[in-house]
Design a protein around this motif. Structure first.
Motif, PDB file in Angstrom:
ATOM      1  N   LEU A  74       0.848  -1.181   0.000  1.00 16.47           N
ATOM      2  CA  LEU A  74       0.000   0.000   0.000  1.00 16.47           C
ATOM      3  C   LEU A  74       0.885   1.233   0.000  1.00 16.47           C
ATOM      4  O   LEU A  74       1.672   1.436   0.928  1.00 16.47           O
ATOM      5  CB  LEU A  74      -0.909   0.010   1.236  1.00 16.47           C
ATOM      6  N   GLN A  75       0.782   2.062  -1.050  1.00  9.88           N
ATOM      7  CA  GLN A  75       1.662   3.221  -1.173  1.00  9.88           C
ATOM      8  C   GLN A  75       1.518   4.147   0.024  1.00  9.88           C
ATOM      9  O   GLN A  75       0.419   4.499   0.435  1.00  9.88           O
ATOM     10  CB  GLN A  75       1.364   3.984  -2.460  1.00  9.88           C
ATOM     11  N   GLY A  76       2.663   4.525   0.579  1.00  9.15           N
ATOM     12  CA  GLY A  76       2.687   5.414   1.722  1.00  9.15           C
ATOM     13  C   GLY A  76       2.498   4.727   3.054  1.00  9.15           C
ATOM     14  O   GLY A  76       2.704   5.338   4.095  1.00  9.15           O
ATOM     15  N   THR A  77       2.090   3.455   3.030  1.00  7.01           N
ATOM     16  CA  THR A  77       1.826   2.725   4.276  1.00  7.01           C
ATOM     17  C   THR A  77       2.720   1.509   4.424  1.00  7.01           C
ATOM     18  O   THR A  77       3.369   1.325   5.456  1.00  7.01           O
ATOM     19  CB  THR A  77       0.355   2.289   4.352  1.00  7.01           C
ATOM     20  N   THR A  78       2.766   0.665   3.395  1.00 11.24           N
ATOM     21  CA  THR A  78       3.578  -0.554   3.470  1.00 11.24           C
ATOM     22  C   THR A  78       4.465  -0.756   2.248  1.00 11.24           C
ATOM     23  O   THR A  78       5.243  -1.701   2.233  1.00 11.24           O
ATOM     24  CB  THR A  78       2.679  -1.797   3.629  1.00 11.24           C
ATOM     25  N   ARG A  79       4.343   0.074   1.243  1.00  7.18           N
ATOM     26  CA  ARG A  79       5.114  -0.128   0.008  1.00  7.18           C
ATOM     27  C   ARG A  79       6.513   0.453   0.163  1.00  7.18           C
ATOM     28  O   ARG A  79       6.778   1.620  -0.142  1.00  7.18           O
ATOM     29  CB  ARG A  79       4.406   0.498  -1.190  1.00  7.18           C
ATOM     30  N   THR A  80       7.416  -0.384   0.634  1.00  8.88           N
ATOM     31  CA  THR A  80       8.811   0.012   0.753  1.00  8.88           C
ATOM     32  C   THR A  80       9.452   0.021  -0.632  1.00  8.88           C
ATOM     33  O   THR A  80       8.829  -0.345  -1.632  1.00  8.88           O
ATOM     34  CB  THR A  80       9.561  -0.947   1.683  1.00  8.88           C
ATOM     35  N   LEU A  81      10.709   0.411  -0.692  1.00  7.79           N
ATOM     36  CA  LEU A  81      11.378   0.547  -1.980  1.00  7.79           C
ATOM     37  C   LEU A  81      11.445  -0.772  -2.758  1.00  7.79           C
ATOM     38  O   LEU A  81      11.189  -0.792  -3.964  1.00  7.79           O
ATOM     39  CB  LEU A  81      12.774   1.139  -1.781  1.00  7.79           C
ATOM     40  N   PRO A  82      11.793  -1.906  -2.125  1.00 10.42           N
ATOM     41  CA  PRO A  82      11.775  -3.169  -2.883  1.00 10.42           C
ATOM     42  C   PRO A  82      10.398  -3.496  -3.450  1.00 10.42           C
ATOM     43  O   PRO A  82      10.281  -3.987  -4.583  1.00 10.42           O
ATOM     44  CB  PRO A  82      12.215  -4.210  -1.844  1.00 10.42           C
ATOM     45  N   LEU A  83       9.332  -3.234  -2.689  1.00 10.60           N
ATOM     46  CA  LEU A  83       7.980  -3.488  -3.177  1.00 10.60           C
ATOM     47  C   LEU A  83       7.612  -2.526  -4.295  1.00 10.60           C
ATOM     48  O   LEU A  83       6.929  -2.900  -5.255  1.00 10.60           O
ATOM     49  CB  LEU A  83       6.967  -3.379  -2.036  1.00 10.60           C
TER      50      LEU A  83
END
Length: 263
Positions: A214-223
């Motif tokens: 989830l962008q801004g919540t769980t989307r880290t750079l690898p994701l």
């Protein structure tokens, strides 16, 4: 002044060069895929900046959590004489050999809504899966063993004679830990923290399984790299180079200081 001759056997240079090429050439291949003119625009996109911010933030938190929890665990593994310690050590090192996706599933079925502990947490209003806290837990799960291995190895190398001397002088376990054991850990602590943070920064499998993307919540750079690669390869390559640059920066800055601490 004549330089001392190299003590590296000549026969080792060829496989060493091949090993270096296996590490460096794939990364160099990324540089040939993206246009240098477009690189700043791709890296300054909101998606890339959000993912970088989240990666660094969660990586730092998970590294701090690994420090607080992993340091006592390393001391127990190195100094305790409890039965079954070899089994405990094997369990601690399990995340090093498990596929990260398996770790994510394990966390999900432990802390998810229908998990072993997740149901009880739901009753008190705590929901962990698909939150930023889930990212931190996933990163800690896969990265903390690196810190434990480094610190336990340092304690075993130093031996227990210093703590024994402190005990004969009247120091209790807690005083010996603060005045003797902790100073013994400091030289290895820097390098262990660097490896822990770098591993957390690059975590993918456990995060996407337990925390989602989830962008801004769980989307880290690898994701973000994985998600963007489905629609925009150039942007994904640019994010990959950004991740490589951040990881190299962390290692180059912190690793030499950690090594100097051992000398």
């Amino acid at each position: 002044m004549r330089r001392a001759p190299s003590r590296v056997p000549v026969v080792l240079w060829v496989p060493a060069a091949i090993a270096l090429a296996l590490v460096v050439l794939p990364v160099a291949g990324l540089l040939t895929r993206v246009d240098p003119v477009e690189l700043p625009v791709l890296l300054l996109s909101p998606a890339a900046l959000d993912a970088l911010r989240l990666s660094v933030l969660t990586g730092l938190i998970s590294t701090a959590l690994s420090l607080v929890l992993g340091t006592p665990l390393a001391v127990v593994l190195a100094r305790s004489r409890l039965r079954g310690l070899r089994v405990v050590r094997a369990l601690v090192l399990l995340p090093l050999v498990l596929p990260p996706v398996v770790g994510g599933l394990a966390l999900l079925y432990l802390l998810g809504r229908t998990g072993l502990l997740g149901g009880a947490l739901e009753l008190v209003g705590i929901r962990l899966p698909y939150t930023t806290a889930a990212v931190v837990l996933a990163q800690t799960f896969v990265a903390m063993p690196f810190l434990v291995v480094g610190l336990e190895g340092a304690l075993r190398t130093a031996g227990g004679r210093y703590e024994q001397v402190a005990a004969t002088l009247g120091a209790g376990p807690w005083l010996a830990f603060r005045r003797v054991t902790l100073p013994l850990l400091l030289p290895a602590l820097g390098s262990s923290l660097v490896l822990t943070f770098a591993r957390a920064l690059g975590e993918f499998g456990a995060t996407i399984t337990f925390a989602g993307s989830l962008q801004g919540t769980t989307r880290t750079l690898p994701l973000a790299i994985y998600t963007t690669a489905q629609t925009d390869v150039d942007a994904a390559v640019a994010m990959s180079l950004l991740l490589v640059a951040v990881a190299l920066l962390v290692i180059v800055i912190a690793r030499p200081r950690a090594v100097e601490g051992r000398l």
